[in-house]
Design an enzyme around this catalytic site. Structure first.
Site, mmCIF file in Angstrom:
data_model
loop_
_atom_site.group_PDB
_atom_site.id
_atom_site.type_symbol
_atom_site.label_atom_id
_atom_site.label_comp_id
_atom_site.label_asym_id
_atom_site.label_seq_id
_atom_site.Cartn_x
_atom_site.Cartn_y
_atom_site.Cartn_z
ATOM 1 N N ASP A 102 0.880 -1.159 0.000
ATOM 2 C CA ASP A 102 0.000 0.000 0.000
ATOM 3 C C ASP A 102 0.928 1.223 0.000
ATOM 4 O OD1 ASP A 102 -2.276 1.677 0.480
ATOM 5 O OD2 ASP A 102 -1.671 1.768 2.581
ATOM 6 N N LEU A 103 0.443 2.379 -0.466
ATOM 7 C CA LEU A 103 1.311 3.555 -0.559
ATOM 8 C C LEU A 103 1.190 4.466 0.671
ATOM 9 C CD1 LEU A 103 3.242 5.301 -2.325
ATOM 10 C CD2 LEU A 103 1.199 6.350 -3.325
ATOM 11 N N ASP A 104 -0.031 5.030 0.849
ATOM 12 C CA ASP A 104 -0.252 5.997 1.935
ATOM 13 C C ASP A 104 -0.149 5.295 3.294
ATOM 14 O OD1 ASP A 104 -1.292 8.531 0.454
ATOM 15 O OD2 ASP A 104 -2.468 6.930 -0.424
ATOM 16 N N THR A 122 1.253 10.351 3.820
ATOM 17 C CA THR A 122 0.416 11.383 3.218
ATOM 18 C C THR A 122 -0.831 11.650 4.052
ATOM 19 O OG1 THR A 122 -0.367 9.572 1.885
ATOM 20 C CG2 THR A 122 1.051 11.158 0.782
ATOM 21 N N LYS A 130 -8.458 6.185 6.613
ATOM 22 C CA LYS A 130 -7.278 5.536 6.028
ATOM 23 C C LYS A 130 -7.694 4.375 5.128
ATOM 24 C CE LYS A 130 -3.762 6.916 9.281
ATOM 25 N NZ LYS A 130 -2.877 6.530 10.388
ATOM 26 N N SER A 148 -2.689 0.643 -4.277
ATOM 27 C CA SER A 148 -3.213 1.776 -3.503
ATOM 28 C C SER A 148 -4.562 2.237 -4.036
ATOM 29 C CB SER A 148 -2.213 2.938 -3.590
ATOM 30 O OG SER A 148 -2.806 4.129 -3.131
ATOM 31 N N ALA A 149 -5.388 2.761 -3.125
ATOM 32 C CA ALA A 149 -6.685 3.320 -3.516
ATOM 33 C C ALA A 149 -6.533 4.709 -4.134
ATOM 34 C CB ALA A 149 -7.583 3.410 -2.296
ATOM 35 N N LYS A 174 -11.079 -1.260 -1.561
ATOM 36 C CA LYS A 174 -10.802 -2.134 -0.425
ATOM 37 C C LYS A 174 -11.962 -1.992 0.564
ATOM 38 C CE LYS A 174 -5.896 -0.884 -0.927
ATOM 39 N NZ LYS A 174 -4.742 -0.182 -0.375
ATOM 40 N N GLU A 201 0.172 -3.317 4.633
ATOM 41 C CA GLU A 201 -0.973 -2.398 4.726
ATOM 42 C C GLU A 201 -1.066 -1.740 6.092
ATOM 43 O OE1 GLU A 201 -3.606 -0.835 3.870
ATOM 44 O OE2 GLU A 201 -3.937 -1.419 1.802
ATOM 45 N N ASP A 202 -1.480 -0.467 6.113
ATOM 46 C CA ASP A 202 -1.684 0.210 7.393
ATOM 47 C C ASP A 202 -3.165 0.362 7.727
ATOM 48 O OD1 ASP A 202 -2.174 2.148 5.360
ATOM 49 O OD2 ASP A 202 -1.943 3.737 6.847
HETATM 50 C C1 G6P Z 1 -5.513 6.087 0.317
HETATM 51 C C2 G6P Z 1 -5.606 6.927 1.581
HETATM 52 C C3 G6P Z 1 -6.997 7.501 1.750
HETATM 53 C C4 G6P Z 1 -7.437 8.235 0.489
HETATM 54 C C5 G6P Z 1 -7.410 7.263 -0.698
HETATM 55 C C6 G6P Z 1 -7.771 7.943 -2.014
HETATM 56 O O1 G6P Z 1 -6.169 4.876 0.530
HETATM 57 O O2 G6P Z 1 -5.276 6.154 2.708
HETATM 58 O O3 G6P Z 1 -6.974 8.394 2.841
HETATM 59 O O4 G6P Z 1 -8.727 8.759 0.620
HETATM 60 O O5 G6P Z 1 -6.079 6.742 -0.819
HETATM 61 O O6 G6P Z 1 -6.804 8.903 -2.308
HETATM 62 P P1 G6P Z 1 -6.897 9.991 -3.468
HETATM 63 O O7 G6P Z 1 -5.481 10.488 -3.578
HETATM 64 O O8 G6P Z 1 -7.327 9.263 -4.712
HETATM 65 O O9 G6P Z 1 -7.877 11.001 -3.052
HETATM 66 MG MG MG Z 2 -2.686 3.159 3.603
#
Ligand code: G6P
Ligand code: MG
Length: 228
Positions: free
Chosen positions: A21-23, A29, A57, A127-128, A158, A182-183
């Site tokens: 996962d990224l964030d 972020t 998150k 990542s989402a 997810k 994943e966090d």
């Molecule tokens: C990640 C973050 C979420 C965020 C989602 C969508 O999963 O943990 O906090 O809402 O990405 O991010 P975006 O950059 O597409 O708004």
């Molecule tokens: Mg995350």
């Protein structure tokens, strides 16, 4: 110590790939997402806590907006207005991530991903976030991943496993040979739903369903991975 394919042999469980996962795993972020959503809520005349922010998150942009509107008891927005609100938040967010530098990569993240690659494992991002390409470019991390699957290429968020299954497919590795880092609770669920092994990044009290939990990738080693 330099570990490479020649010296490191994975023995247990046949692990072939790591999907990150990224964030919150590679980069923090969450603080920028929080600032931007908070500004939006404040403009609408209410606030929400850092604790509530935890629930955002791993949650997609529009689903996050729905949660926040719920917290503020805002029930009168049309779909078009919701889209406008999400766009406004994203404009502030992209302004902030535009200033990011590789110094904001979380401790140990680059080193661990590189160690995986040196050991012959494939690596991907799952990542989402639709801002994934921008963030990876700003952090100069693109060359570290064989595949990037993000909010631009998946339709089901997810805890649906789509993002990770797509990652496994792009890497040409069966899901059971993938480990997901994943966090977010929703992210751990997604990986489990996809039949993958999981490493939670954060607190074991929260990520109760992960196979194991570490506080950050700086605490992760190939030895630990091998024992999963
Ligand atoms: C990640 C973050 C979420 C965020 C989602 C969508 O999963 O943990 O906090 O809402 O990405 O991010 P975006 O950059 O597409 O708004
Ligand atoms: Mg995350």
């Amino acid at each position: 110590m330099i570990i490479n394919k020649a010296t490191y042999n994975f023995t247990a469980m046949n692990i072939k790939a790591c999907i990150f996962d990224l964030d919150g795993v590679i980069v923090d972020t969450a603080v920028y997402h929080y600032k931007a959503w908070k500004r939006l809520a404040n403009e609408m005349g209410f606030d929400f806590t850092e604790h509530q922010n935890e629930q955002l998150k791993g949650v997609s942009r529009m689903a996050s907006l729905e949660l926040i509107l719920g917290w503020g008891n805002v029930t009168n927005k049309t779909e078009a207005e919701k889209l406008e609100l999400a766009t406004r938040k994203n404009d502030w967010y992209t302004e902030m991530i535009g200033q990011m530098t590789p110094a904001e990569i979380l401790p140990g993240a680059r080193e661990f991903v590189q160690a995986c690659r040196d050991a012959g494992l494939k690596t991907a991002i799952g990542s989402a976030s639709k801002n994934t390409p921008t963030i990876l470019a700003k952090l100069e991390l693109l060359p570290l991943f064989d595949a990037v699957v993000d909010g631009n290429s998946v339709s089901t968020p997810k805890p649906d496993p789509e993002v990770f299954l797509k990652g496994a497919e792009e890497l040409n590795v069966e899901p059971s040979a993938c480990v997901v880092f994943e966090d977010a609770i929703a992210g751990i669920e997604a990986a489990i739903n996809g039949g993958m092994k999981t490493v939670g990044i954060g607190s074991p009290d929260m990520l109760t369903r992960a196979d194991m939990v570490v506080s950050g990738l700086d605490k992760m080693t190939l030895d630990i991975l091998d024992k999963l």
